[in-house]
Write a protein that holds these residues in place. Sequence first.
Motif, PDB file in Angstrom:
ATOM      1  N   SER A  51      28.316  10.062 -23.733  1.00 38.02           N
ATOM      2  CA  SER A  51      29.107   9.108 -22.961  1.00 38.02           C
ATOM      3  C   SER A  51      28.533   7.719 -23.211  1.00 38.02           C
ATOM      4  O   SER A  51      27.449   7.563 -23.775  1.00 38.02           O
ATOM      5  CB  SER A  51      29.084   9.444 -21.467  1.00 38.02           C
ATOM      6  OG  SER A  51      27.777   9.319 -20.945  1.00 38.02           O
ATOM      7  N   ARG A  52      29.267   6.713 -22.772  1.00 40.94           N
ATOM      8  CA  ARG A  52      28.843   5.336 -23.035  1.00 40.94           C
ATOM      9  C   ARG A  52      27.572   4.973 -22.286  1.00 40.94           C
ATOM     10  O   ARG A  52      26.710   4.257 -22.820  1.00 40.94           O
ATOM     11  CB  ARG A  52      29.982   4.383 -22.650  1.00 40.94           C
ATOM     12  CG  ARG A  52      29.711   2.929 -22.987  1.00 40.94           C
ATOM     13  CD  ARG A  52      30.914   2.065 -22.687  1.00 40.94           C
ATOM     14  NE  ARG A  52      30.657   0.670 -23.017  1.00 40.94           N
ATOM     15  CZ  ARG A  52      31.552  -0.308 -22.859  1.00 40.94           C
ATOM     16  NH1 ARG A  52      32.758  -0.029 -22.386  1.00 40.94           N
ATOM     17  NH2 ARG A  52      31.246  -1.548 -23.168  1.00 40.94           N
ATOM     18  N   ASP A  53      27.440   5.438 -21.066  1.00 41.08           N
ATOM     19  CA  ASP A  53      26.285   5.088 -20.226  1.00 41.08           C
ATOM     20  C   ASP A  53      25.781   6.354 -19.542  1.00 41.08           C
ATOM     21  O   ASP A  53      25.992   6.558 -18.345  1.00 41.08           O
ATOM     22  CB  ASP A  53      26.702   4.035 -19.196  1.00 41.08           C
ATOM     23  CG  ASP A  53      25.511   3.399 -18.503  1.00 41.08           C
ATOM     24  OD1 ASP A  53      24.369   3.600 -18.963  1.00 41.08           O
ATOM     25  OD2 ASP A  53      25.709   2.717 -17.484  1.00 41.08           O
ATOM     26  N   PRO A  54      25.096   7.242 -20.285  1.00 40.72           N
ATOM     27  CA  PRO A  54      24.724   8.538 -19.734  1.00 40.72           C
ATOM     28  C   PRO A  54      23.604   8.443 -18.697  1.00 40.72           C
ATOM     29  O   PRO A  54      22.868   7.460 -18.634  1.00 40.72           O
ATOM     30  CB  PRO A  54      24.246   9.315 -20.964  1.00 40.72           C
ATOM     31  CG  PRO A  54      23.758   8.260 -21.907  1.00 40.72           C
ATOM     32  CD  PRO A  54      24.657   7.074 -21.677  1.00 40.72           C
ATOM     33  N   GLY A  55      23.489   9.503 -17.892  1.00 37.10           N
ATOM     34  CA  GLY A  55      22.414   9.575 -16.916  1.00 37.10           C
ATOM     35  C   GLY A  55      22.738   8.855 -15.623  1.00 37.10           C
ATOM     36  O   GLY A  55      23.879   8.469 -15.353  1.00 37.10           O
ATOM     37  N   ASP A  56      21.720   8.672 -14.812  1.00 39.70           N
ATOM     38  CA  ASP A  56      21.896   8.055 -13.497  1.00 39.70           C
ATOM     39  C   ASP A  56      22.336   6.600 -13.615  1.00 39.70           C
ATOM     40  O   ASP A  56      21.890   5.862 -14.496  1.00 39.70           O
ATOM     41  CB  ASP A  56      20.591   8.124 -12.701  1.00 39.70           C
ATOM     42  CG  ASP A  56      20.245   9.546 -12.281  1.00 39.70           C
ATOM     43  OD1 ASP A  56      21.131  10.416 -12.355  1.00 39.70           O
ATOM     44  OD2 ASP A  56      19.089   9.773 -11.878  1.00 39.70           O
ATOM     45  N   SER A  57      23.184   6.204 -12.688  1.00 35.27           N
ATOM     46  CA  SER A  57      23.655   4.828 -12.641  1.00 35.27           C
ATOM     47  C   SER A  57      22.573   3.907 -12.074  1.00 35.27           C
ATOM     48  O   SER A  57      21.559   4.358 -11.525  1.00 35.27           O
ATOM     49  CB  SER A  57      24.905   4.733 -11.766  1.00 35.27           C
ATOM     50  OG  SER A  57      24.565   4.996 -10.405  1.00 35.27           O
ATOM     51  N   LYS A  58      22.823   2.613 -12.181  1.00 39.75           N
ATOM     52  CA  LYS A  58      21.902   1.617 -11.635  1.00 39.75           C
ATOM     53  C   LYS A  58      21.722   1.811 -10.138  1.00 39.75           C
ATOM     54  O   LYS A  58      20.596   1.704  -9.614  1.00 39.75           O
ATOM     55  CB  LYS A  58      22.437   0.221 -11.941  1.00 39.75           C
ATOM     56  CG  LYS A  58      21.506  -0.906 -11.568  1.00 39.75           C
ATOM     57  CD  LYS A  58      22.097  -2.245 -12.006  1.00 39.75           C
ATOM     58  CE  LYS A  58      21.159  -3.399 -11.709  1.00 39.75           C
ATOM     59  NZ  LYS A  58      21.745  -4.699 -12.168  1.00 39.75           N
ATOM     60  N   GLU A  59      22.797   2.150  -9.433  1.00 39.66           N
ATOM     61  CA  GLU A  59      22.732   2.338  -7.984  1.00 39.66           C
ATOM     62  C   GLU A  59      21.937   3.597  -7.622  1.00 39.66           C
ATOM     63  O   GLU A  59      21.155   3.597  -6.658  1.00 39.66           O
ATOM     64  CB  GLU A  59      24.145   2.421  -7.411  1.00 39.66           C
ATOM     65  CG  GLU A  59      24.948   1.131  -7.511  1.00 39.66           C
ATOM     66  CD  GLU A  59      25.445   0.815  -8.909  1.00 39.66           C
ATOM     67  OE1 GLU A  59      25.741  -0.365  -9.190  1.00 39.66           O
ATOM     68  OE2 GLU A  59      25.529   1.761  -9.736  1.00 39.66           O
ATOM     69  N   MET A 244      20.672  10.080  -4.545  1.00 38.70           N
ATOM     70  CA  MET A 244      19.809  10.497  -5.646  1.00 38.70           C
ATOM     71  C   MET A 244      19.946  11.980  -5.975  1.00 38.70           C
ATOM     72  O   MET A 244      19.233  12.486  -6.834  1.00 38.70           O
ATOM     73  CB  MET A 244      18.350  10.171  -5.337  1.00 38.70           C
ATOM     74  CG  MET A 244      17.794  10.856  -4.109  1.00 38.70           C
ATOM     75  SD  MET A 244      16.035  10.510  -3.847  1.00 38.70           S
ATOM     76  CE  MET A 244      15.289  11.872  -4.739  1.00 38.70           C
ATOM     77  N   THR A 245      20.869  12.669  -5.333  1.00 38.56           N
ATOM     78  CA  THR A 245      21.051  14.099  -5.568  1.00 38.56           C
ATOM     79  C   THR A 245      22.438  14.374  -6.136  1.00 38.56           C
ATOM     80  O   THR A 245      23.359  13.561  -5.987  1.00 38.56           O
ATOM     81  CB  THR A 245      20.892  14.904  -4.270  1.00 38.56           C
ATOM     82  OG1 THR A 245      22.023  14.634  -3.421  1.00 38.56           O
ATOM     83  CG2 THR A 245      19.606  14.549  -3.539  1.00 38.56           C
ATOM     84  N   PRO A 246      22.629  15.538  -6.764  1.00 44.33           N
ATOM     85  CA  PRO A 246      23.979  15.906  -7.231  1.00 44.33           C
ATOM     86  C   PRO A 246      24.976  16.081  -6.091  1.00 44.33           C
ATOM     87  O   PRO A 246      26.191  16.086  -6.333  1.00 44.33           O
ATOM     88  CB  PRO A 246      23.745  17.240  -7.952  1.00 44.33           C
ATOM     89  CG  PRO A 246      22.297  17.275  -8.267  1.00 44.33           C
ATOM     90  CD  PRO A 246      21.615  16.516  -7.176  1.00 44.33           C
TER      91      PRO A 246
END
Length: 280
Positions: A51-59, A244-246
């Motif tokens: 994906s373009r920005d994988p993983g956790d977001s900035k927030e 911070m959790t799924p």
Amino acid sequence: MPVTAFSALACPLDNAPLVREGMSWRCGNGHCFDIASQGYANLLPVQLKRSRDPGDSKEMVAARRRFLNAGHYQPIADAVSRLTLDGLTENAACLDAGSGEGYYLRRLAAIAEQQGQSLTVLGLDISKWAVLAAAKQDKRPTWVVGSNARLPVLDGRLDRLLCLFGFPVYVEFARVLRPGGQLIQVDAGPEHLAELRAIIYPTLKAERPAKLDTPAGFQPIDSESLRFGFTLHGQEPIADLLAMTPHLFRASAEGKARLAALIELALTADVRLTRYARTG
């Protein structure tokens, strides 16, 4: 200083050794990866992204940073540090595969320095926001954006590898660990954050324990459970935990509203820590 940067990096395109030249990492085949001003390198080329920005977001990273820096999971970090440092030789190399914003590595570094243990340390995460946050907080480790599916590490260079609430890729873990090197894995237990789940879901289901099958290339050393209680005071820490959790993506709007109305929440942390040794 006992804790220093890790240098046995591999090019993510051809697995050739990377050599640092100024503010870049370069391999013999001409591939170059710049080191950002904040002190990290992006070793996840666009052709290896899903994906373009994988993983956790900035927030999500900001929420995790606030929650972890408040010390709620310090018993987990201290247990991981104890297992990691057990039996280590001088100048041992350690990777946190899925290091997030670096909390567990920072705690490991602090305890290693207290004990006079020297370490070379690498933190890796697929989220550029997480690696950026980690690099801003501690300049001593090497921080890279990368994927567990293709670790940018030379074969057999690690003494310890941490996978904490993450996504283990055992073939890669076995490749980068030395024979006798150890994998320390942390997984959620059946009662982990049960109180949170009881609020946001209409029917509470026990967390499914991770499979206990010994992965190929490893042999089990030991396994232990850690369980403790903690209390969050205020709406922001409660919201940070959810973020911070799924569960943030799984909970219904009604469940999130019930949680947002709380100003205090008592919780149970329940995790299993497992150690494996690299065979061969």
